[in-house]
Write a protein that holds these residues in place. Structure first.
Motif, PDB file in Angstrom:
ATOM      1  N   ALA A   1      13.543  -3.839   0.966  1.00  0.00           N
ATOM      2  CA  ALA A   1      14.133  -4.742  -0.032  1.00  0.00           C
ATOM      3  C   ALA A   1      15.563  -5.101   0.351  1.00  0.00           C
ATOM      4  O   ALA A   1      15.974  -6.272   0.261  1.00  0.00           O
ATOM      5  CB  ALA A   1      14.093  -4.090  -1.411  1.00  0.00           C
ATOM      6  N   ALA A   2      16.328  -4.118   0.804  1.00  0.00           N
ATOM      7  CA  ALA A   2      17.720  -4.368   1.180  1.00  0.00           C
ATOM      8  C   ALA A   2      17.807  -5.250   2.421  1.00  0.00           C
ATOM      9  O   ALA A   2      18.634  -6.170   2.500  1.00  0.00           O
ATOM     10  CB  ALA A   2      18.445  -3.045   1.424  1.00  0.00           C
TER      11      ALA A   2
ATOM     12  N   GLY B   1       0.812  -1.218   0.000  1.00  0.00           N
ATOM     13  CA  GLY B   1       0.000   0.000   0.000  1.00  0.00           C
ATOM     14  C   GLY B   1       0.838   1.256   0.000  1.00  0.00           C
ATOM     15  O   GLY B   1       1.813   1.378  -0.741  1.00  0.00           O
ATOM     16  N   ALA B   2       0.486   2.184   0.887  1.00  0.00           N
ATOM     17  CA  ALA B   2       1.072   3.527   0.847  1.00  0.00           C
ATOM     18  C   ALA B   2       2.369   3.625   1.652  1.00  0.00           C
ATOM     19  O   ALA B   2       2.526   4.493   2.499  1.00  0.00           O
ATOM     20  CB  ALA B   2       0.067   4.548   1.370  1.00  0.00           C
ATOM     21  N   VAL B   3       3.307   2.720   1.405  1.00  0.00           N
ATOM     22  CA  VAL B   3       4.622   2.797   2.036  1.00  0.00           C
ATOM     23  C   VAL B   3       5.533   3.626   1.139  1.00  0.00           C
ATOM     24  O   VAL B   3       5.576   3.433  -0.075  1.00  0.00           O
ATOM     25  CB  VAL B   3       5.222   1.388   2.255  1.00  0.00           C
ATOM     26  N   ALA B   4       6.258   4.545   1.734  1.00  0.00           N
ATOM     27  CA  ALA B   4       7.095   5.463   0.970  1.00  0.00           C
ATOM     28  C   ALA B   4       8.160   4.711   0.181  1.00  0.00           C
ATOM     29  O   ALA B   4       8.675   3.685   0.643  1.00  0.00           O
ATOM     30  CB  ALA B   4       7.757   6.465   1.915  1.00  0.00           C
ATOM     31  N   PRO B   5       8.523   5.209  -1.026  1.00  0.00           N
ATOM     32  CA  PRO B   5       9.546   4.541  -1.846  1.00  0.00           C
ATOM     33  C   PRO B   5      10.855   4.329  -1.105  1.00  0.00           C
ATOM     34  O   PRO B   5      11.503   3.292  -1.261  1.00  0.00           O
ATOM     35  CB  PRO B   5       9.710   5.498  -3.029  1.00  0.00           C
ATOM     36  N   GLY B   6      11.256   5.322  -0.287  1.00  0.00           N
ATOM     37  CA  GLY B   6      12.497   5.164   0.469  1.00  0.00           C
ATOM     38  C   GLY B   6      12.439   3.982   1.416  1.00  0.00           C
ATOM     39  O   GLY B   6      13.412   3.225   1.552  1.00  0.00           O
ATOM     40  N   GLU B   7      11.298   3.801   2.075  1.00  0.00           N
ATOM     41  CA  GLU B   7      11.156   2.680   2.993  1.00  0.00           C
ATOM     42  C   GLU B   7      11.063   1.353   2.239  1.00  0.00           C
ATOM     43  O   GLU B   7      11.533   0.326   2.731  1.00  0.00           O
ATOM     44  CB  GLU B   7       9.932   2.885   3.883  1.00  0.00           C
ATOM     45  N   LEU B   8      10.477   1.369   1.061  1.00  0.00           N
ATOM     46  CA  LEU B   8      10.438   0.157   0.240  1.00  0.00           C
ATOM     47  C   LEU B   8      11.849  -0.296  -0.114  1.00  0.00           C
ATOM     48  O   LEU B   8      12.150  -1.495  -0.108  1.00  0.00           O
ATOM     49  CB  LEU B   8       9.625   0.396  -1.036  1.00  0.00           C
ATOM     50  N   ARG B   9      12.720   0.667  -0.418  1.00  0.00           N
ATOM     51  CA  ARG B   9      14.109   0.319  -0.743  1.00  0.00           C
ATOM     52  C   ARG B   9      14.818  -0.262   0.480  1.00  0.00           C
ATOM     53  O   ARG B   9      15.595  -1.220   0.360  1.00  0.00           O
ATOM     54  CB  ARG B   9      14.848   1.545  -1.274  1.00  0.00           C
TER      55      ARG B   9
ATOM     56  N   ARG C   1      22.672  -9.031   3.975  1.00  0.00           N
ATOM     57  CA  ARG C   1      23.048  -9.199   5.378  1.00  0.00           C
ATOM     58  C   ARG C   1      23.158  -7.860   6.101  1.00  0.00           C
ATOM     59  O   ARG C   1      23.426  -7.809   7.290  1.00  0.00           O
ATOM     60  CB  ARG C   1      24.382  -9.940   5.479  1.00  0.00           C
ATOM     61  N   SER C   2      22.965  -6.781   5.376  1.00  0.00           N
ATOM     62  CA  SER C   2      23.116  -5.452   5.963  1.00  0.00           C
ATOM     63  C   SER C   2      21.934  -5.106   6.865  1.00  0.00           C
ATOM     64  O   SER C   2      20.793  -5.514   6.607  1.00  0.00           O
ATOM     65  CB  SER C   2      23.241  -4.407   4.854  1.00  0.00           C
ATOM     66  N   LEU C   3      22.220  -4.348   7.919  1.00  0.00           N
ATOM     67  CA  LEU C   3      21.177  -3.837   8.802  1.00  0.00           C
ATOM     68  C   LEU C   3      20.912  -2.360   8.548  1.00  0.00           C
ATOM     69  O   LEU C   3      20.102  -1.743   9.254  1.00  0.00           O
ATOM     70  CB  LEU C   3      21.582  -4.016  10.275  1.00  0.00           C
ATOM     71  N   ALA C   4      21.576  -1.801   7.548  1.00  0.00           N
ATOM     72  CA  ALA C   4      21.507  -0.362   7.296  1.00  0.00           C
ATOM     73  C   ALA C   4      20.078   0.092   7.029  1.00  0.00           C
ATOM     74  O   ALA C   4      19.368  -0.491   6.212  1.00  0.00           O
ATOM     75  CB  ALA C   4      22.394   0.007   6.103  1.00  0.00           C
ATOM     76  N   GLY C   5      19.660   1.133   7.742  1.00  0.00           N
ATOM     77  CA  GLY C   5      18.353   1.737   7.519  1.00  0.00           C
ATOM     78  C   GLY C   5      17.237   1.133   8.322  1.00  0.00           C
ATOM     79  O   GLY C   5      16.128   1.671   8.352  1.00  0.00           O
TER      80      GLY C   5
END
Length: 287
Positions: free
Chosen positions: A235-236, A224-232, A241-245
């Motif tokens: 996905a990561a 739904g309405a999840v911001a593109p930045g949060e979608l990225r 194995r990264s915890l970044a973000g």
């Protein structure tokens, strides 16, 4: 399972292929019984079914009468592998293979968590490129037990889950929250930031494994309405194995992702809050 077992010379398990065959035959018998009643409900008559099955009409009527099929369905529900209700304290769980699990009438949240763990283990095995025997040898358990924990018939100890994951070249940390949930162990809301972050991301990855790692495009379409930045970020987190973000994920995005992956929103909330509470606290003491 039959192909795997029949190709492995395991003297200690001479009856394993027969057990799998009997279970498969029983499932097919149940399926045919329900399929016959379904065909009748949709307009077929006994003569049509007799022609397809090469069984006489009188035998079909006797074998697949309404009351008889209802009894078959009821018996099937009672004999299905069900899930354990382990102790709530991790230290109280013995480090050994569990006995046969008792049947229960209605799945509980803990049952669903056990099923999720079993699905995650099964997915790891399928994508490891290794045979059941290889995983069993490297995990230090029997091939029969590997089958049973992947099917949900047995509940593994945490040390068994760790060895299983490593035998599949996977991170055991991604299975920890699934195992704890199946044990009824609540998430710890008061942990150091690094550990809280790892537990939070591991829980998300465990949900993803339990769903068979669906395509990220499919997940994104359901969020739904999840911001593109949060979608990225999502996905990561799910594919690396990264915890970044992870600490920047909003609760709205975390809740949406948890629901899409059929996870426990209450547990996810505790893990998410543990990260954000620690991230917002000032440092203690001197450097």
């Amino acid at each position: 399972m039959l192909a795997q077992v029949s190709s492995l010379p395991v003297p200690a398990l001479p009856l394993e292929a027969i057990r799998h065959y009997v279970a498969l035959q029983r499932d097919l018998d149940d399926f045919i019984a329900v399929a016959v009643r379904s065909a009748l409900d949709r307009g077929a008559d006994w003569a049509d079914i007799s022609a397809v099955t090469a069984v006489s009409v009188s035998s079909l009527k006797s074998r697949y009468a309404k009351t008889q099929v209802a009894r078959i369905v009821k018996n099937r529900a009672q004999r299905r592998p069900t899930f354990a209700a382990p102790a709530t304290d991790a230290s109280a769980v013995p480090d050994c293979e569990s006995p046969e699990l008792p049947s229960t009438a209605k799945p509980t949240p803990r049952d669903r968590s056990h099923a999720a763990l079993s699905r995650a283990l099964s997915h790891l095995h399928r994508h490891s490129g290794r045979t059941v025997r290889q995983v069993a040898l490297w995990a230090g358990i029997s091939p029969s037990y590997v089958y049973r924990i992947m099917s949900g018939e047995r509940f593994p100890t945490w040390s068994t889950v760790q060895r299983f994951a490593r035998a599949c070249d996977a991170d055991p940390g991604n299975l920890l929250d699934l195992w704890c949930a199946a044990n009824g162990i609540a998430p710890d809301p008061d942990q150091p930031f690094a550990r809280a972050l790892a537990r939070f991301v591991g829980a998300l990855r465990g949900m993803y494994l339990a769903q068979g790692r669906p395509p990220l495009t499919l997940l994104a379409g359901r969020l739904g309405a999840v911001a593109p930045g949060e979608l990225r970020v999502i996905a990561a987190l799910l594919t690396s194995r990264s915890l970044a973000g992870a600490e920047n994920l909003s609760w709205a995005a975390t809740a949406a992702l948890t629901k899409v992956m059929n996870g426990d929103v209450t547990r996810a909330r505790v893990l998410w809050q543990a990260v954000h509470q620690r991230a917002s606290r000032p440092p203690h003491g001197t450097a």
